[in-house]
Structures are given as structure tokens and as C-alpha cells.
Design a protein around this motif. Structure first.
Motif, PDB file in Angstrom:
ATOM      1  N   ASN A 146       0.783  -1.231   0.000  1.00  0.00           N
ATOM      2  CA  ASN A 146       0.000   0.000   0.000  1.00  0.00           C
ATOM      3  C   ASN A 146       0.815   1.280   0.000  1.00  0.00           C
ATOM      4  OD1 ASN A 146      -2.435  -1.455   0.085  1.00  0.00           O
ATOM      5  ND2 ASN A 146      -2.269  -1.696   2.303  1.00  0.00           N
ATOM      6  N   TYR A 147       2.090   1.192   0.357  1.00  0.00           N
ATOM      7  CA  TYR A 147       2.910   2.400   0.366  1.00  0.00           C
ATOM      8  C   TYR A 147       4.388   2.011   0.268  1.00  0.00           C
ATOM      9  CZ  TYR A 147       3.314   1.258   5.372  1.00  0.00           C
ATOM     10  OH  TYR A 147       3.520   0.618   6.578  1.00  0.00           O
ATOM     11  N   PRO A 148       5.244   2.944  -0.173  1.00  0.00           N
ATOM     12  CA  PRO A 148       6.675   2.629  -0.304  1.00  0.00           C
ATOM     13  C   PRO A 148       7.293   2.335   1.064  1.00  0.00           C
ATOM     14  CG  PRO A 148       6.108   4.609  -1.536  1.00  0.00           C
ATOM     15  CD  PRO A 148       4.923   4.285  -0.687  1.00  0.00           C
ATOM     16  N   VAL A 154       9.547  -3.220   5.851  1.00  0.00           N
ATOM     17  CA  VAL A 154       8.959  -4.235   4.978  1.00  0.00           C
ATOM     18  C   VAL A 154       8.605  -5.478   5.787  1.00  0.00           C
ATOM     19  CG1 VAL A 154       9.330  -5.695   2.952  1.00  0.00           C
ATOM     20  CG2 VAL A 154      10.224  -3.346   2.989  1.00  0.00           C
ATOM     21  N   PHE A 155       9.537  -5.934   6.605  1.00  0.00           N
ATOM     22  CA  PHE A 155       9.286  -7.108   7.449  1.00  0.00           C
ATOM     23  C   PHE A 155       8.123  -6.854   8.399  1.00  0.00           C
ATOM     24  CE2 PHE A 155      10.361  -9.555  11.378  1.00  0.00           C
ATOM     25  CZ  PHE A 155      10.174 -10.818  10.858  1.00  0.00           C
ATOM     26  N   LYS A 165      -1.927  -0.185   7.269  1.00  0.00           N
ATOM     27  CA  LYS A 165      -1.920  -1.503   6.646  1.00  0.00           C
ATOM     28  C   LYS A 165      -0.977  -1.492   5.440  1.00  0.00           C
ATOM     29  CE  LYS A 165      -4.813  -5.122   4.694  1.00  0.00           C
ATOM     30  NZ  LYS A 165      -6.168  -5.544   4.279  1.00  0.00           N
ATOM     31  N   PHE A 166       0.069  -2.281   5.531  1.00  0.00           N
ATOM     32  CA  PHE A 166       1.099  -2.304   4.503  1.00  0.00           C
ATOM     33  C   PHE A 166       0.706  -3.170   3.319  1.00  0.00           C
ATOM     34  CE2 PHE A 166       5.141  -4.319   2.971  1.00  0.00           C
ATOM     35  CZ  PHE A 166       5.684  -3.188   2.386  1.00  0.00           C
ATOM     36  N   GLY A 167       0.051  -4.267   3.591  1.00  0.00           N
ATOM     37  CA  GLY A 167      -0.275  -5.248   2.569  1.00  0.00           C
ATOM     38  C   GLY A 167       0.289  -6.590   2.982  1.00  0.00           C
ATOM     39  N   THR A 168      -0.370  -7.657   2.608  1.00  0.00           N
ATOM     40  CA  THR A 168      -0.009  -8.961   3.147  1.00  0.00           C
ATOM     41  C   THR A 168       1.161  -9.619   2.433  1.00  0.00           C
ATOM     42  OG1 THR A 168      -1.707  -9.954   1.742  1.00  0.00           O
ATOM     43  CG2 THR A 168      -2.320  -9.448   4.020  1.00  0.00           C
ATOM     44  N   PHE A 169       1.419  -9.279   1.185  1.00  0.00           N
ATOM     45  CA  PHE A 169       2.529  -9.915   0.493  1.00  0.00           C
ATOM     46  C   PHE A 169       2.834  -9.199  -0.821  1.00  0.00           C
ATOM     47  CE2 PHE A 169      -1.258 -11.817  -1.232  1.00  0.00           C
ATOM     48  CZ  PHE A 169      -0.966 -12.118  -2.558  1.00  0.00           C
ATOM     49  N   PHE A 170       4.016  -9.494  -1.355  1.00  0.00           N
ATOM     50  CA  PHE A 170       4.341  -9.142  -2.730  1.00  0.00           C
ATOM     51  C   PHE A 170       4.700 -10.443  -3.441  1.00  0.00           C
ATOM     52  CE2 PHE A 170       8.085  -8.404  -0.050  1.00  0.00           C
ATOM     53  CZ  PHE A 170       9.027  -9.231  -0.640  1.00  0.00           C
ATOM     54  N   LEU A 211      15.421  -4.886   1.896  1.00  0.00           N
ATOM     55  CA  LEU A 211      14.575  -4.763   0.711  1.00  0.00           C
ATOM     56  C   LEU A 211      14.032  -3.346   0.580  1.00  0.00           C
ATOM     57  CD1 LEU A 211      12.451  -8.055   0.909  1.00  0.00           C
ATOM     58  CD2 LEU A 211      14.754  -7.717  -0.017  1.00  0.00           C
ATOM     59  N   LYS A 212      13.709  -2.987  -0.641  1.00  0.00           N
ATOM     60  CA  LYS A 212      13.116  -1.665  -0.916  1.00  0.00           C
ATOM     61  C   LYS A 212      12.043  -1.830  -1.978  1.00  0.00           C
ATOM     62  CE  LYS A 212      14.324   3.021  -2.544  1.00  0.00           C
ATOM     63  NZ  LYS A 212      13.749   3.758  -1.394  1.00  0.00           N
ATOM     64  N   SER A 213      10.948  -1.126  -1.817  1.00  0.00           N
ATOM     65  CA  SER A 213       9.883  -1.172  -2.821  1.00  0.00           C
ATOM     66  C   SER A 213      10.323  -0.433  -4.078  1.00  0.00           C
ATOM     67  CB  SER A 213       8.599  -0.547  -2.268  1.00  0.00           C
ATOM     68  OG  SER A 213       8.840   0.770  -1.793  1.00  0.00           O
ATOM     69  N   GLY A 214       9.914  -0.975  -5.219  1.00  0.00           N
ATOM     70  CA  GLY A 214      10.176  -0.348  -6.508  1.00  0.00           C
ATOM     71  C   GLY A 214       8.896   0.256  -7.060  1.00  0.00           C
ATOM     72  N   ILE A 215       8.441  -0.251  -8.190  1.00  0.00           N
ATOM     73  CA  ILE A 215       7.192   0.232  -8.793  1.00  0.00           C
ATOM     74  C   ILE A 215       6.037  -0.539  -8.164  1.00  0.00           C
ATOM     75  CG2 ILE A 215       5.875   0.484 -10.940  1.00  0.00           C
ATOM     76  CD1 ILE A 215       8.593   0.511 -12.420  1.00  0.00           C
ATOM     77  N   ILE A 216       5.265   0.129  -7.323  1.00  0.00           N
ATOM     78  CA  ILE A 216       4.177  -0.548  -6.614  1.00  0.00           C
ATOM     79  C   ILE A 216       2.794  -0.060  -7.033  1.00  0.00           C
ATOM     80  CG2 ILE A 216       5.598  -1.096  -4.598  1.00  0.00           C
ATOM     81  CD1 ILE A 216       4.279   1.289  -3.167  1.00  0.00           C
ATOM     82  N   ASP A 217       2.735   0.925  -7.921  1.00  0.00           N
ATOM     83  CA  ASP A 217       1.433   1.443  -8.362  1.00  0.00           C
ATOM     84  C   ASP A 217       1.084   1.018  -9.785  1.00  0.00           C
ATOM     85  OD1 ASP A 217       3.441   2.983  -9.419  1.00  0.00           O
ATOM     86  OD2 ASP A 217       2.492   4.920  -9.020  1.00  0.00           O
TER      87      ASP A 217
END
Length: 311
Positions: A146-148, A154-155, A165-170, A211-217
Motif C-alpha cells: 500500500n505504500y513505499p 517491509v518485514f 496496513k502495509f499489505g499482506t505480500f508481494f 529490501l526496498k519497494s520499486g514500482i508498486i502502483d
């Protein structure tokens, strides 16, 4: 430039495989596409052989005994065979989009970053598959967070410990990881899990690696939804669903018990594990165990699995 090994586990994916491979092999950043054939019962092996004969970037392997060992063991073999400095995964019925590595090109300039993850979309290949998927996952256009975020956030997010709420998984299709990070952490897929080994791997990875989020949108890969998607076949909180979840959370509970994680993390994983452990019990033993566990750990009644107890 990145040099990436793309690992594709192959099992009964004949009708999708060529599109999957072609979506990955053309990238300049892709050093090799590693096909690990897992004793398919269709003509997947023949297609793998054909693809490997046509392009030197495509490499084909099987397990030493030529047997079927499941997705976890198959991906682990791919990791061992990979020669690139970076590793990505792709399911044989899915495919990459042209923007797959756009974020990685910049983010990996920071040596601190060990892995990057993004969002994937869905493509409905059959009407039955579409109905099964939408029944279980609604009609979410993206599997994403849901957000960077980066690092420990991340963990914490994957364990639902963040304020928002971050989100349950990638999804593994959208993960790129330094091979050196996997070697440093000695992390591999749990070969005893026939399902959910990807979620298990990602949570452990997010603890051991930065880890780092990349393109999530926007999607960087597409998941093909068809009649044979295993993850959509099992009804939520059915006995088989509970058993699969129990094995998944037990894997995490065993891992957290063996590692020096904080009490907050240990308790979070324990509560989810215990929820599905209780779901395996029957009759009076089940309800007496629920009462006893609720007395010891009242927080268990606030987990997202709390209603699972009474089924």
C-alpha cells in the motif's frame, strides 16, 4: 548494467511457457533464463528443449533424479545454477512487462539495497479461472503493497505490525534479489511446503535482507489466471486451507524459534501459528485448547484468523 538470472520452475505449463520465456529473455539486463523442468506430464520438457536449443541465454536443467520435487526445491535448484549477480523468479504461466527492471536500474546503485520488489497485475485466461480468482481475491487489479517502504519496515508490514496496513505480500514475479544476499543469509525455499513456500520465503527474506519497494502502483509482471491455479482452488477456512496455513505458519514459527528475533516478532508469528494449530483439533479438545490459549494469550482473539477457531 545489471546481470540477472531469471529462474522459471516448469511443471505442466506447455501452453504458457513460450510466452513466459520470451517476455524475459529479450531484456539486456537478463544474462540467462534458467528453466528447471520438474517432471511434467505434458510436453513442457520438449518445449524447454526447443527453447534452449534456439537461444544460448536459455538454459535447461532437471533434478538429478529427473523427478518431481515441487516449486520450492525447483527454485532452489535454479538458485544453485544461477551465474548472474542478481536473481529474479517468474512462474511459467506468467510473464514480465517491458518496465520489469526500470526501478532496479536506479535503486541497485545503492549497495545497501539487497532486493527490490514491485506490483503484478492479472490476466484472466479462462472464465472459470476468473470466477474462482474473483471469489477468493475479489477483483483486485494489482498484487502489491500500500505504500513505499524499505528495510525493517517491509518485514514489519508483512507481519501486519505497522500503524498503516502495509499489505499482506508481494509476488515473487516482481522480486529482484542480489545473489550475494541469499548466500550471506543462507536462505532458500522450504522444500517441505508444496504451497505458500513463496510467502514463507519473502517474509524470511525481508528479515535477513534489506529490501526496498520499486514500482508498486503499476504492474511490472502479469499473473495468468486459468483453471489450474492451485491457490484459488481451496475455499477459505476449509480443512485443506487450514492445513496449508498451519504448515506455512509452522515453518515460520520453527524459523523464528531458531533465530534471535525480538519478542514482538516471535509473538506475532506464534499467534498465527497457534490459530491454525487449534484449527486442526477436533471436538472438546479443540474448545478446551481455545479457552486455555485465550487465557494465556488474550491477543490471539484479535488476530485476523480469530474466527477460524470455531469452524
Amino acid at each position: 548494467m545489471l546481470d540477472i538470472s531469471v529462474i522459471i520452475p516448469v511443471y505442466n505449463a506447455a501452453q504458457f511457457l513460450e510466452k513466459s520465456v520470451n517476455s524475459a529473455v529479450h531484456f539486456d539486463e537478463v544474462k540467462e533464463v534458467i528453466l528447471i523442468e520438474d517432471k511434467s506430464t505434458d510436453n513442457s520438457l520438449e518445449i524447454c528443449q526447443k527453447l534452449a536449443s534456439e537461444n544460448p541465454k536459455i538454459k535447461l536443467f532437471q533434478h538429478p533424479d529427473k523427478g518431481n520435487h515441487g516449486a520450492g526445491a525447483t527454485r532452489n535448484l535454479g538458485i544453485e545454477k544461477a551465474s548472474g549477480n542478481f536473481i529474479t523468479f517468474l512462474d511459467a504461466d506468467d510473464y514480465y512487462l517491458p518496465n520489469r527492471f526500470d526501478a532496479e536500474k536506479n535503486i541497485f546503485n545503492d549497495p545497501k539495497i539487497e532486493g527490490v520488489f514491485g506490483a503484478i497485475g492479472v490476466e484472466y485466461l479462462t472464465e472459470k479461472g476468473k470466477l474462482e480468482y474473483q471469489k477468493k481475491f475479489k477483483d483486485a487489479p494489482l498484487t502489491t503493497v500500500n505504500y513505499p517502504a524499505e528495510g525493517e519496515e517491509v518485514f514489519r508490514g508483512l507481519l501486519s505490525l505497522t500503524p498503516k496496513k502495509f499489505g499482506t505480500f508481494f509476488h515473487l514475479n516482481a522480486l529482484t534479489i542480489r545473489k550475494s544476499a541469499l548466500e550471506k543469509s543462507k536462505l532458500r525455499f522450504n522444500e517441505n511446503l508444496r504451497v505458500h513456500q513463496d510467502s514463507d520465503f519473502n517474509i524470511k527474506l525481508s528479515y535477513h535482507c534489506y529490501l526496498k519497494s520499486g514500482i508498486i502502483d503499476n504492474a511490472v509482471a502479469i499473473r495468468g489466471i486459468h483453471d489450474d491455479n492451485r491457490i484459488t482452488k481451496i475455499a477459505q477456512y476449509s480443512p485443506q486451507y487450514n492445513q496449508r496455513q498451519y504448515l506455512y505458519w509452522k515453518s515460520l514459527y520453527d524459523w523464528v524459534s531458531e533465530n534471535n528475533l525480538s519478542l514482538e516478532y516471535k509473538k506475532r508469528i506464534y499467534l498465527s501459528f497457534k490459530s491454525f494449530d487449534l484449527s486442526q483439533k477436533k471436538g472438546w479438545a479443540k474448545y478446551s485448547n481455545i479457552l486455555w490459549e485465550g487465557f494465556k494469550n488474550p491477543e490471539i482473539l484479535k488476530t485476523k484468523y480469530r474466527f477460524n477457531y470455531y469452524r
